[in-house]
Design an enzyme around this catalytic site. Structure first.
Site, PDB file in Angstrom:
ATOM      1  N   CYS A  37       0.841  -1.201   0.000  1.00  0.00           N
ATOM      2  CA  CYS A  37       0.000   0.000   0.000  1.00  0.00           C
ATOM      3  C   CYS A  37       0.879   1.257   0.000  1.00  0.00           C
ATOM      4  O   CYS A  37       2.093   1.164   0.203  1.00  0.00           O
ATOM      5  CB  CYS A  37      -0.919  -0.005   1.217  1.00  0.00           C
ATOM      6  SG  CYS A  37      -0.034   0.202   2.789  1.00  0.00           S
ATOM      7  N   CYS A  91       3.173   1.547   3.019  1.00  0.00           N
ATOM      8  CA  CYS A  91       4.296   0.605   2.979  1.00  0.00           C
ATOM      9  C   CYS A  91       5.363   1.102   2.007  1.00  0.00           C
ATOM     10  O   CYS A  91       6.559   1.028   2.299  1.00  0.00           O
ATOM     11  CB  CYS A  91       3.816  -0.784   2.557  1.00  0.00           C
ATOM     12  SG  CYS A  91       2.591  -1.496   3.670  1.00  0.00           S
TER      13      CYS A  91
END
Length: 76
Positions: free
Chosen positions: A10, A13
């Site tokens: 995501c 991240c």
């Protein structure tokens, strides 16, 4: 040094990976950075909130995107 970013990939991240790479570059470290997206592997580290940051198989942060300056002491 072995560094792992734990998370699904995501934007949070990806941001942690970017900040980690910046910290590694600034410190001039020889480090392997790996992004682990496999949920069973992530849970194997006991991480329930991503992104997670693992340095030499030790979980040093979970659930937040650290800035590169915050990551540097964790790598020293």
């Amino acid at each position: 040094m072995n560094i792992k970013i734990l998370g699904s990939g995501c934007p949070r991240c990806q941001a942690l990976e970017r900040e980690t790479r910046e910290a590694v570059d600034r410190l001039g470290l020889d480090a392997q950075i790996e992004h682990v997206t496999d949920l069973p592997s992530i849970m194997g580290y006991g991480v329930m909130s991503t992104p997670g940051l693992v340095v030499d198989e030790k979980v040093v942060s979970t659930g937040k995107v650290l800035k590169s300056r915050e990551i540097e002491p964790l790598l020293s």
